[in-house]
Design an enzyme around this catalytic site. Structure first.
Site, PDB file in Angstrom:
ATOM      1  N   LYS A  86       0.814  -1.214   0.000  1.00 43.24           N
ATOM      2  CA  LYS A  86       0.000   0.000   0.000  1.00 43.24           C
ATOM      3  C   LYS A  86       0.852   1.271   0.000  1.00 43.24           C
ATOM      4  O   LYS A  86       0.494   2.261  -0.646  1.00 43.24           O
ATOM      5  CB  LYS A  86      -0.955   0.010   1.191  1.00 43.24           C
ATOM      6  CG  LYS A  86      -0.305   0.233   2.536  1.00 43.24           C
ATOM      7  CD  LYS A  86      -1.326   0.352   3.639  1.00 43.24           C
ATOM      8  CE  LYS A  86      -0.659   0.601   4.982  1.00 43.24           C
ATOM      9  NZ  LYS A  86       0.096   1.857   5.028  1.00 43.24           N
ATOM     10  N   THR A  87       1.988   1.251   0.728  1.00 43.17           N
ATOM     11  CA  THR A  87       2.828   2.449   0.772  1.00 43.17           C
ATOM     12  C   THR A  87       3.390   2.750  -0.608  1.00 43.17           C
ATOM     13  O   THR A  87       3.473   3.908  -1.038  1.00 43.17           O
ATOM     14  CB  THR A  87       3.968   2.273   1.784  1.00 43.17           C
ATOM     15  OG1 THR A  87       3.421   1.950   3.059  1.00 43.17           O
ATOM     16  CG2 THR A  87       4.795   3.541   1.903  1.00 43.17           C
ATOM     17  N   ASP A 119      -3.560   7.867   4.161  1.00 46.47           N
ATOM     18  CA  ASP A 119      -3.037   6.541   4.482  1.00 46.47           C
ATOM     19  C   ASP A 119      -3.712   6.021   5.751  1.00 46.47           C
ATOM     20  O   ASP A 119      -4.179   6.808   6.580  1.00 46.47           O
ATOM     21  CB  ASP A 119      -1.518   6.640   4.697  1.00 46.47           C
ATOM     22  CG  ASP A 119      -0.851   5.279   4.755  1.00 46.47           C
ATOM     23  OD1 ASP A 119      -1.476   4.281   4.369  1.00 46.47           O
ATOM     24  OD2 ASP A 119       0.318   5.222   5.191  1.00 46.47           O
ATOM     25  N   GLU A 120      -3.750   4.702   5.918  1.00 42.31           N
ATOM     26  CA  GLU A 120      -4.310   4.058   7.125  1.00 42.31           C
ATOM     27  C   GLU A 120      -5.701   4.615   7.451  1.00 42.31           C
ATOM     28  O   GLU A 120      -5.995   4.981   8.592  1.00 42.31           O
ATOM     29  CB  GLU A 120      -3.372   4.256   8.324  1.00 42.31           C
ATOM     30  CG  GLU A 120      -1.954   3.742   8.120  1.00 42.31           C
ATOM     31  CD  GLU A 120      -1.858   2.215   8.186  1.00 42.31           C
ATOM     32  OE1 GLU A 120      -2.891   1.546   8.266  1.00 42.31           O
ATOM     33  OE2 GLU A 120      -0.717   1.702   8.145  1.00 42.31           O
ATOM     34  N   GLN A 162      -7.980  -4.485   9.381  1.00 44.36           N
ATOM     35  CA  GLN A 162      -6.920  -4.148  10.319  1.00 44.36           C
ATOM     36  C   GLN A 162      -7.289  -2.942  11.190  1.00 44.36           C
ATOM     37  O   GLN A 162      -6.411  -2.266  11.728  1.00 44.36           O
ATOM     38  CB  GLN A 162      -5.610  -3.873   9.577  1.00 44.36           C
ATOM     39  CG  GLN A 162      -5.045  -5.095   8.877  1.00 44.36           C
ATOM     40  CD  GLN A 162      -3.650  -4.851   8.332  1.00 44.36           C
ATOM     41  OE1 GLN A 162      -2.663  -4.824   9.063  1.00 44.36           O
ATOM     42  NE2 GLN A 162      -3.559  -4.666   7.022  1.00 44.36           N
ATOM     43  N   ARG A 217       1.602 -10.921  10.443  1.00 45.90           N
ATOM     44  CA  ARG A 217       2.961 -10.394  10.679  1.00 45.90           C
ATOM     45  C   ARG A 217       4.016 -11.408  10.241  1.00 45.90           C
ATOM     46  O   ARG A 217       5.183 -11.061  10.077  1.00 45.90           O
ATOM     47  CB  ARG A 217       3.185 -10.092  12.162  1.00 45.90           C
ATOM     48  CG  ARG A 217       2.299  -9.051  12.828  1.00 45.90           C
ATOM     49  CD  ARG A 217       2.187  -7.779  12.041  1.00 45.90           C
ATOM     50  NE  ARG A 217       1.014  -7.814  11.167  1.00 45.90           N
ATOM     51  CZ  ARG A 217       0.827  -6.977  10.152  1.00 45.90           C
ATOM     52  NH1 ARG A 217       1.748  -6.086   9.856  1.00 45.90           N
ATOM     53  NH2 ARG A 217      -0.267  -7.052   9.397  1.00 45.90           N
TER      54      ARG A 217
END
Length: 741
Positions: free
Chosen positions: A35-36, A219-220, A250, A620
């Protein structure tokens, strides 16, 4: 000529998101889906294609680190100066806007920003000036009240009062606002609220920024709260292109005010069906992703996506059931040593837990094994503030002449002994050449400070007297209860964690072995060998054992701390792990009431957030994932008999491999055999009841559970059952309708 280099390597969905025509869109970016890269490449592509200049973009994220990374990546793709771009956190961008328009916002040009500690100092000063009873209206309660209402967009006049306490808190909130205005200071929550109010009432200014920022990227997005969403709505003009990147699966910060609903509202208000799903995962192997997908699919309210990878299936997930939490920690250490022997670097291994208090048993096992570790995003157990406060009280009980301990807790909790009184006490101590305790016992102060000091001296004397005949865990429990530390932390924003840590200190005392600790401390501190003389067990009174425990705590706090940059394994809560990734991940404590947390079991939304948290934990891991739980665990000062987490049942059986360890294999001998015998004896059915502690049962209404206690006899016989769906219930056996599982 437009270069396509920045688009090289994007998968079809990433390419579609990056090159979207002008308009609003929601990018549903799964864990590990890049995503970044998509967000930063979108910024670079917009600038490179001439659709917007660098200063016509507003990009918002949640941490300064993420904002710096975003600018660094853009600068690496384009030969532009990114210094003046509007890329930053919500608070940073609001601060920038308020500095430019300070007059319109009613602020001095050089207004000061209060961090959390500065804000607390202002609140304490305010309450003192108003002569407010801090026992009833504590500074921590007021700080939480102010920040929560500001983050909800509410000034004092908009807050509803339900009782006398809330009415008074609203008044204090108003007084606090007035004081901050007089002093030209703003707290973090005020930055966003003041900026929102500025844009709301100033139509000209709002139109200016709506025209300037043709492209707004966030973002987020799943972590935004309602005020942040409303702020973004104000900045979005009729022709603005809103590009929101997030993952509803998330969303794990509702306790901080984050609203998962924002993503659904964004689709309705802006995207209008334009949703691009980034589902290809570049982090984890297939079995890990299949487990994550199966788990999260059970949540009822989600936008929906399914992660996949080209990296192959990989190994099955390992699941280990331990007898106790100590055995669980021993198993984890054993597996870590195995991974290290296979070449996995310690820094590529993470041990995750739901509650901070769980770290103590894990830290102890790692300490004994000589494995360096680092507690990520927090402090090692014996270095945490609340633990150091409790240990200082225990040090005073063991030795009132300890000036360091005296100074640490003389005003924790606050008891009205100000800095001037403390300076006077220290001066008397220096002039007379005596300890602070001796100076305090001489009654050197006057007025309220004298009464407060006398009460403190009396408290320590009573604790020392009471503790002479108590066991070590009873001493710890008594001191924590009488010191007022639990009440002190009850209003803290991290109060639940801090109180759980204090209760875990009682568990640490219960599991303390003075013989083992004495030998280790003698060897470490005095350089003595194993044949050094030691007091016989019969000679060891309560004060001796307490002193040994305090020495043990000091040693564990000071040794095996991994230096900055050292290759050490990582311990952290699942919340702290978000955004990180590791070759191998251990998720410990997978038991009902712990993960999912007992506070979530009474509401469906709470369980769904816990499931999202478990989803974050699973994703993770790159290659190895090990899940563990224990039949019994010491928590909150009590032994708990647990049933495995529902999340384990929600994972497909084909992905699971049950594994054992040395701890499980040697239950037939030594200390583990003694533990097993003790448990089986304690859990055996009594002649008066066919039920036993630890037995799995089923109830027609409450579902599956485990018996945690058997009470009474005859017609009054009762059992307490920890049910998976509804928590603990006490049932009369004659009417319980229980059946063995």
């Amino acid at each position: 000529m437009i270069s396509s280099n920045i688009l090289t390597g994007l998968n079809p969905q990433q390419l579609e998101a990056v090159t979207l025509p002008h308009g609003c869109a929601l990018i549903l970016a799964g864990a590990g889906s890049g995503k970044t890269r998509v967000l930063t490449t979108r910024i670079a592509w917009l600038i490179q294609t001439g659709q917007v200049g660098p200063y016509g973009i507003l990009a918002v994220t949640f941490t300064n680190k993420a904002a710096r990374e975003m600018l660094t990546r853009v600068a690496a793709m384009l030969p532009i100066n990114t210094r003046g771009m509007w890329v930053g956190t919500f608070h940073g961008l609001c601060n920038r806007m308020l500095r430019i328009h300070h007059r319109d916002a009613g602020l001095p040009q050089a207004f000061q920003i209060l961090d959390s500690q500065d804000q607390m100092a202002v609140i304490k000063r305010l309450l003192k000036s108003l002569d407010v009873d801090e026992e009833r209206y504590s500074p921590r309660d007021l700080q939480y009240f102010v920040n929560a209402n500001k983050e909800a967009g509410k000034r004092p006049s908009a807050v509803e009062a339900g009782d006398e306490w809330s009415r008074r808190m609203i008044q204090l909130y108003a007084e606090y606002d007035q004081q901050c205005n007089r002093e030209g200071a703003v707290d973090f929550a005020e930055l966003l609220l003041r900026c929102y109010e500025l844009l709301s009432r100033n139509e000209t200014l709002r139109a200016h920024y709506q025209q300037r920022f043709a492209h707004i990227l966030v973002d987020e997005f799943q972590d935004t709260n309602r005020l942040q969403y409303r702020w973004l709505q104000l900045l979005a003009g009729a022709n603005s292109a809103m590009f929101a990147v997030g993952d509803d699966d998330q969303s794990i910060y509702t306790f901080r005010g984050a609203s998962p609903q924002n993503m659904f509202d964004f689709e309705r208000d802006f995207a209008r069906g334009k949703v691009i799903k980034l589902e290809q995962n570049y982090r984890s192997q297939g079995n890990i992703l299949d487990a994550a997908n199966a788990l999260i699919s059970r949540n009822s309210k989600r936008l929906g996506k399914k992660l996949w990878t080209q990296a192959g299936e990989g190994s099955p997930l390992s699941v280990h059931e331990a007898l106790t939490d100590v055995d669980e920690a021993a198993f984890i250490v054993e597996r870590i040593q195995g991974l290290r022997s296979e070449g996995t670097r310690p820094s590529e291994i993470a041990v995750l837990y739901r509650a901070n208090a769980q770290s103590r048993v894990l830290e102890h096992a790692l300490f004994n094994a000589g494995l360096p570790y680092r507690v990520y995003g927090g402090l090692r157990f014996f270095e945490r503030q609340e633990i150091k406060h409790a240990l200082a009280y225990l040090r005073l009980v063991a030795n009132p002449e300890d000036d360091g301990a005296f100074l640490r807790v003389i005003n924790i909790p606050a008891r009205g002994i100000g800095s001037r009184s403390l300076e006077q006490l220290q001066e008397i101590s220096r002039l007379r050449g005596v300890s602070l305790w001796q100076a305090a016992c001489s009654k050197p102060l006057s007025g309220k400070a004298a009464q407060a000091l006398a009460a403190f001296v009396q408290l320590i004397e009573e604790l020392a007297r009471d503790c002479r005949e108590l066991s070590l865990p009873e001493i710890a429990e008594r001191v924590i209860a009488r010191s007022g530390l639990k009440e002190y932390y009850a209003g803290d924003k991290d109060g639940r964690d801090r109180i759980e840590n204090l209760e875990e200190l009682i568990n640490a005392a219960a599991g303390f072995d003075p013989d083992e600790s004495l030998l280790r401390s003698e060897q470490a501190v005095n350089g003595l060998g194993s044949d050094a003389e030691a007091p016989l067990p019969s000679e060891r009174d309560a004060n001796f054992i307490l002193s040994a425990f305090l020495a043990h705590a000091a040693l564990e706090a000071g040794e095996h701390q991994a230096a900055a940059g050292a290759d050490a394994l990582q311990l952290m809560t699942v919340h702290a792990a978000k955004g990180l990734e590791f070759q191998a991940v251990f998720i410990s404590g997978l038991e009902e009431g712990l993960f999912p947390h007992e506070n979530s079991l009474t509401e469906g939304a709470g369980v769904e957030e816990e499931r999202r948290l478990m989803y974050v934990a699973i994703t993770r891991a790159r290659r190895h994932l090990c899940l563990s739980h224990a039949q019994t665990r010491m928590l909150h000062g009590q032994t708990r008999y647990n049933i495995p987490s529902r999340f384990l049942d929600e994972l497909p059986a084909r992905l699971i491999r049950r594994v054992g360890g040395r701890a499980a294999a040697r239950l037939g001998t030594g200390e583990h055999a003694a533990t097993a015998v003790a448990l089986s004896t304690y859990a055996a059915p009594s002649p008066a009841s066919p039920w036993r502690i630890g037995q799995d049962v089923v109830h027609p209404k409450f579902g599956p559970g485990v018996i945690v206690s058997v009470l009474g006899g005859g017609d009054d016989a009762r059992v307490e059952v920890n049910f998976r769906q509804v928590g603990r219930k006490e049932l009369v056996l004659a009417y319980a309708r229980l059946t063995p599982a």
